[in-house]
Motif scaffolding. Sequence first.
Motif, PDB file in Angstrom:
ATOM      1  N   UNK B 104      14.707 -28.958  52.591  1.00 44.51           N
ATOM      2  CA  UNK B 104      14.617 -30.015  51.582  1.00 44.51           C
ATOM      3  C   UNK B 104      15.953 -30.201  50.868  1.00 44.51           C
ATOM      4  N   UNK B 105      16.588 -29.069  50.514  1.00 43.65           N
ATOM      5  CA  UNK B 105      17.864 -29.140  49.802  1.00 43.65           C
ATOM      6  C   UNK B 105      18.912 -29.912  50.599  1.00 43.65           C
ATOM      7  N   UNK B 106      18.991 -29.625  51.902  1.00 44.53           N
ATOM      8  CA  UNK B 106      20.021 -30.284  52.706  1.00 44.53           C
ATOM      9  C   UNK B 106      19.653 -31.716  53.057  1.00 44.53           C
ATOM     10  N   UNK B 107      18.352 -31.984  53.043  1.00 42.11           N
ATOM     11  CA  UNK B 107      17.919 -33.325  53.422  1.00 42.11           C
ATOM     12  C   UNK B 107      18.003 -34.326  52.270  1.00 42.11           C
ATOM     13  N   UNK B 108      17.680 -33.869  51.066  1.00 38.62           N
ATOM     14  CA  UNK B 108      17.594 -34.782  49.917  1.00 38.62           C
ATOM     15  C   UNK B 108      18.783 -35.737  49.726  1.00 38.62           C
ATOM     16  N   UNK B 109      20.043 -35.224  49.769  1.00 38.10           N
ATOM     17  CA  UNK B 109      21.138 -36.164  49.534  1.00 38.10           C
ATOM     18  C   UNK B 109      21.116 -37.378  50.460  1.00 38.10           C
ATOM     19  N   UNK B 111      18.690 -39.193  51.397  1.00 38.32           N
ATOM     20  CA  UNK B 111      17.792 -40.288  51.038  1.00 38.32           C
ATOM     21  C   UNK B 111      18.170 -40.938  49.705  1.00 38.32           C
ATOM     22  N   UNK B 170      17.925 -33.682  60.518  1.00 41.50           N
ATOM     23  CA  UNK B 170      16.493 -33.655  60.822  1.00 41.50           C
ATOM     24  C   UNK B 170      16.236 -34.052  62.275  1.00 41.50           C
TER      25      UNK B 170
END
Lengths: 285, 290
Positions: B104-109, B111, B170
């Motif tokens: 989640x931490x790496x994905x959030x930026x 979006x 992802x």
Amino acid sequence: MQKHSFYTRLAIHAVLIILAVPFTMPLIWMISTSLKTKEQIFPNEVVTSISGFLAEWRPSPVRWANYAEGLRYVPFPLYLRNTLMLCAFNVTGAVLSSALVAYAFAKLQWRGRKLIFSIVIATMILPGQVTMIPTFALYRWLGWYGTYLPMIVPAFLGNAFFIFLLRQFFMTIPDDLCDAARIDGCSEWGIFWRMMLPLAKPALATCALFQFLGTWNDFNGPLIYLNDQNKYTLAYGLQQFLGSYGSEWALLMAATTVFTIPIIILFFLAQRTFIQGIATTGSKG
Amino acid sequence: MARRQNLTGWLFASPVVIGLLVFTGYPFLASLYLSFCEYDIFNPPTWVGLNNYRILFTRDPLFWTSLKNVLYYTVFAVPMGITFGVALAMLLDAKIKGISVYRTIFFLPSIVPVVATSVLWLWLLNPRIGLVNTLLRLTGVAGPTWLGDPAWSKPSLIFMGVWGVGGSMIIYLAGLKDIPVTLYEAALVDGASTWQRIRHVTLPMITPVIFFNLVMGLIGSFQYFTQAFIMTGGGPLDSTLFYALHLFYQAFMYLKMGYASAMAWVLFVIVVAVTAVVFKTQGRWVHYGR
């Protein structure tokens, strides 16, 4: 994969934690700035010590008024309403039209099917700049410049990526199911509307989510087609705010936070749809 | 019966057929025509032959500047995106506690809306009180003025791009999950080291995903626009005047729509050529099938 040894696991944790720092800091800094006073943002002397730096993360005093003021510069309720209105039209239009077309590609036999499908896929690599100018001239000629129509109407004509995604999904549904319905006297529309759409709900949700994000984030559409401040969307309004008050960092960060938070909440609500949607993009392509 | 089926098929497909005709086919050909014209949108286009292309290649230094800028961006941003994306995905494929939190931490930026990212990074890269230079100052380094320095403006945008690598990460992660466990077991039986497993099992198996991201990354990179428009407007000293930005200014600021159409067609030819070349190399490094 096999189970890792204790030291491997420790090493992976260490690497991930170190890497996570630059990935998380910007967003935390954004929220922290959004609550600071001007005095704290523009100190007389720059920070040079670690302790001074750590203290920088905590807004003191906390100034909630930044949010009220920031949202006044960007007339937030109005722009939110405009944005959500566009989102509602575009999500409905893009999902329905793309599903209809995807069904034609996946389950109907008609001459030209393969050709049209290849053209749809080929358009994905066509740079938008190539069609931008004549399209703009066309909308102007239609009297649509300055209205939302240039941003809404194309959504009702199918989205190549969604068509591809939904076609993949429809193809996994056995043809026998459609044939059985046809023998029972069900029309193609009936099969599509009453059987296919309910079955495709997860894939439709993915498309709806992506379209929502696309419209929420869209900058180029409003930039080219809107000329009336009262019609601006949040994305465009935020950029305009930056243009006129470029050094009001606390207010800017407050507005940016409010603009970003709904997307982050949406992510946590629809995590599975998000991840699976993005994942299928690559692996099925 | 067959006629009826044909009719139904075309009816269901009609939205996209109309879309292709009106919003793709027509503008596609019209912009080719306009590229040979002078056109300011208010008056009908007038034919000027190859004039726009002649000016483009011989008398517009900014055309070459913008082309160089976009090539610079592409050459660094695309390979970096792939390398970081794959490496991060491999780390995040590990079976350890809390892995979904890391993901989640790496994905959030990735979006965060592009306008928000741009405003945020403008603040982070503030030369005097921005987070980046404050951190550098702590380590004793005097940071550059980033977006204010022609030498650092493009790297700034590239770094910012890496921050959003989560989206492609992802996709790689999904590719990694599709690799059959039996392949790793076989490699283990053969006594392969971790590095050998990555080199001879993992990487070959995700080449189709890398290929997809490479193609999409290249196409997107050549059209790089929004971040530069918002953050620098093309400056300083035209160092971030990317191709699509130059084209946009010609079209909508100077109303040189014919000239911009010529630019668009040059871009189209470049994108098609690059895509074709990448597809040609496919056989040499992309492994399909099980």
